[in-house]
Scaffold this motif. Structure first.
Motif, short mmCIF file in Angstrom:
data_model
loop_
_atom_site.label_atom_id
_atom_site.label_comp_id
_atom_site.label_asym_id
_atom_site.label_seq_id
_atom_site.Cartn_x
_atom_site.Cartn_y
_atom_site.Cartn_z
N LEU A 149 -2.50 -30.99 5.27
CA LEU A 149 -3.45 -30.84 4.04
C LEU A 149 -2.77 -31.55 3.04
O LEU A 149 -3.67 -32.26 2.41
CB LEU A 149 -3.82 -29.45 3.85
N ILE A 177 -8.64 -28.47 -0.09
CA ILE A 177 -9.85 -28.88 0.81
C ILE A 177 -10.81 -29.55 -0.03
O ILE A 177 -11.43 -30.61 0.46
CB ILE A 177 -10.01 -27.67 1.43
N ILE A 197 -10.91 -30.82 8.39
CA ILE A 197 -10.06 -30.30 7.29
C ILE A 197 -9.94 -28.76 7.35
O ILE A 197 -8.59 -28.48 7.19
CB ILE A 197 -10.47 -30.70 5.84
N LEU A 198 -10.68 -28.21 7.91
CA LEU A 198 -10.50 -26.86 8.15
C LEU A 198 -9.89 -26.34 9.22
O LEU A 198 -9.15 -25.26 9.21
CB LEU A 198 -12.01 -26.14 8.17
#
Length: 55
Positions: free
Chosen positions: A33, A11, A25-26
């Protein structure tokens, strides 16, 4: 892809390269990812090569 990288490391790599993706992204799963990290690494490698040849 280095499987030893933690999710947090992955991340951070993406956020450092693409800060505008911070919130997206979270929400991604591990497979997404991994693909994002691979794309960022390719992009950074291209930039590095371009920088090497611009001198």
């Amino acid at each position: 892809m280095n499987q030893e990288m933690t999710r947090e490391t992955k991340i951070n790599i993406i956020i450092d390269a693409r800060p505008n993706m911070k919130h997206i992204i979270l929400c991604v799963n591990d497979e997404q990812l991994d693909r994002m990290v691979e794309e960022v690494q390719k992009e950074l490698n291209r930039e590095l090569i371009e920088a090497m040849y611009s001198f």
